[in-house]
Design a protein around this motif. Structure first.
Motif, short mmCIF file in Angstrom:
data_model
loop_
_atom_site.label_atom_id
_atom_site.label_comp_id
_atom_site.label_asym_id
_atom_site.label_seq_id
_atom_site.Cartn_x
_atom_site.Cartn_y
_atom_site.Cartn_z
N UNK A 130 8.57 -8.75 0.68
CA UNK A 130 8.21 -10.13 0.97
C UNK A 130 8.10 -10.62 2.30
N UNK A 131 9.36 -9.95 3.24
CA UNK A 131 9.38 -10.17 4.80
C UNK A 131 7.81 -9.95 5.41
N UNK A 132 7.39 -8.66 5.03
CA UNK A 132 6.15 -8.04 5.61
C UNK A 132 5.10 -9.02 5.36
N UNK A 133 4.92 -9.20 4.03
CA UNK A 133 3.84 -10.06 3.45
C UNK A 133 3.77 -11.32 4.25
N UNK A 134 4.76 -12.07 4.27
CA UNK A 134 5.19 -13.41 5.23
C UNK A 134 4.80 -13.07 6.66
N UNK A 135 5.25 -11.87 7.23
CA UNK A 135 4.89 -11.40 8.52
C UNK A 135 3.33 -11.55 8.87
N UNK A 136 2.56 -10.84 7.73
CA UNK A 136 1.33 -10.64 7.90
C UNK A 136 0.57 -12.12 7.79
N UNK A 137 1.06 -12.99 7.30
CA UNK A 137 0.54 -14.46 7.12
C UNK A 137 0.89 -15.21 8.34
N UNK A 138 2.16 -15.01 8.94
CA UNK A 138 2.40 -15.54 10.24
C UNK A 138 1.81 -14.78 11.34
N UNK A 139 1.23 -13.91 11.34
CA UNK A 139 0.54 -13.02 12.39
C UNK A 139 1.27 -12.02 13.36
N UNK A 140 2.62 -12.14 12.95
CA UNK A 140 3.54 -11.37 13.53
C UNK A 140 3.56 -9.86 13.20
N UNK A 141 2.83 -9.70 12.17
CA UNK A 141 2.73 -8.31 11.77
C UNK A 141 1.34 -7.81 11.30
N UNK A 142 0.81 -6.68 11.87
CA UNK A 142 -0.65 -6.52 11.79
C UNK A 142 -1.23 -6.69 10.28
N UNK A 143 -2.37 -7.02 10.31
CA UNK A 143 -2.77 -7.34 8.91
C UNK A 143 -3.32 -5.81 8.15
N UNK A 144 -3.39 -4.89 8.81
CA UNK A 144 -3.82 -3.59 8.24
C UNK A 144 -2.65 -3.03 7.26
N UNK A 145 -1.47 -3.50 7.37
CA UNK A 145 -0.43 -2.72 6.85
C UNK A 145 -0.12 -3.07 5.41
N UNK A 146 0.12 -2.14 4.69
CA UNK A 146 0.26 -2.72 3.35
C UNK A 146 1.93 -2.68 2.99
N UNK A 147 2.38 -4.14 2.96
CA UNK A 147 3.62 -4.50 2.57
C UNK A 147 4.46 -3.63 1.66
N UNK A 148 3.96 -3.17 0.46
CA UNK A 148 4.80 -2.42 -0.26
C UNK A 148 5.43 -1.21 0.17
N UNK A 149 4.17 -0.51 0.55
CA UNK A 149 4.33 0.79 1.48
C UNK A 149 5.09 0.88 2.70
#
Lengths: 186, 186
Positions: A130-149
């Motif tokens: 969840x935190x990674x998915x949110x981080x992708x949305x807020x731009x602090x985490x790269x978009x190419x990353x698969x949150x579950x994996x």
DNA sequence: AAAAATCTACCAACTAAATGGTTGGCAACC
DNA sequence: GGTTGCCAACCATTTAGTTGGTAGATTTTT
């Protein structure tokens, strides 16, 4: 929850995190708390009961910490970094993760404990995803990353680093891995 | 090395990797090999002797594997991937890392074993550092990566993933982490 | 409010089984 | 004829767990 009971849980946790579940006995615990062996059975009839209570208390503490991290840190990457610092505490105390210690002895563990540990890790995976998915949305985490994996990747790295640096590199080495982990998700 | 002795080492390794060092007894081992308890003492006078032999054999096997990987894979990233696949074998067999199991019980371990485990990890760190530095030179690994720090990161991730996916996600989940690790160093 | 019954926390003393380890001996093989 | 591999029968200690009980607090009944 009684005072003695809390003390038993605290000392037992230290023992398990330092020597494993089958690595400590009721005699060890009794000595650590300053009580007789038979009195432990009053609070925790069997060792499996004690183990289950240990995991429950540990999981509850982590759950509270995870909630606090989401409240106190606004962005995804910052939350993962804060999550990593939770493990750092273990390295500083020279103690491993309770559930990692139990997972190691998986084959010899009561089925009920086995299941509790799986639930512990699954809760962390869900939070991280969840935190990674949110981080992708807020731009602090790269978009190419698969949150579950990547959630699995994060736990693996932190559990492994705690395991290793507890007896090898200490807190400094652990913080190096924390930095590498942070880099890898940006 | 005698046949029985080899069989003892093999079965003892399986036991330790599945249930931890204090999670198995000479009686368990005797039953697994089909021999009497007293006969084990003939080959390994004390349990600590057996533990030390276990680590030595395990370390030797890994050392050979590391050498083979460097010979068979030309580039840095490919070598790290091959190294990761070593751990995958554990997940497939449902067995953890021997030295991780011992590290977990660190506080209760004979000093001599403690030291052997540290040496095991240090050998891997040295190999990884070298492979990463070479990988930076051959261009398969990104130049911004610090070989020494990243070596720790790699072991941590693999040890942690083995620990977790052995009882959670199995080989597929482990391979997902392997992919994430490969990405992170390119 | 006094007395009776119940509950809580603890412990000394025990048990059966398991623990790592020892001894003495037997049979096979160089 | 000594070394090697094995085992039956031990041993002391530790293991998790039980029993029967005591002293104090709490609750219930009178």
């Amino acid at each position: 929850m009684r005072d003695t009971r809390a003390e038993l849980l605290m000392q037992a946790e230290t023992l398990v995190r330092g020597r494993g579940y089958s690595g400590f006995s009721y005699a060890d615990l009794a000595a650590a708390v300053g009580i007789r062996k038979a009195s432990i059975h009053h609070h925790f009839p069997t060792k499996a009961d004690l183990g289950a209570a240990l995991v429950a208390a540990y999981a509850a503490r982590y759950e509270a910490a995870l909630t606090a991290i989401r409240a106190e840190h606004p962005d995804g990457a910052g939350r993962i970094a804060a999550y990593g610092r939770l493990y750092l505490g273990g390295v500083e105390q020279g103690l491993g993760c309770l559930c990692a210690a139990l997972a190691t002895e998986g084959d010899a563990l009561p089925e009920r404990l086995h299941h509790d540990i799986v639930r512990f890790f699954e809760a962390h995976l869900a939070w991280l995803e969840r935190v990674l998915a949110e981080g992708r949305a807020d731009g602090s985490v790269r978009a190419s990353l698969d949150p579950a994996a990547y959630a699995r990747f994060v736990i693996a790295t932190l559990e492994g680093a705690l395991l290793m640096e507890r007896l090898l590199g200490g807190p400094e080495a652990f913080q190096g891995t924390l930095r590498a982990l942070d880099e890898s998700l940006r």
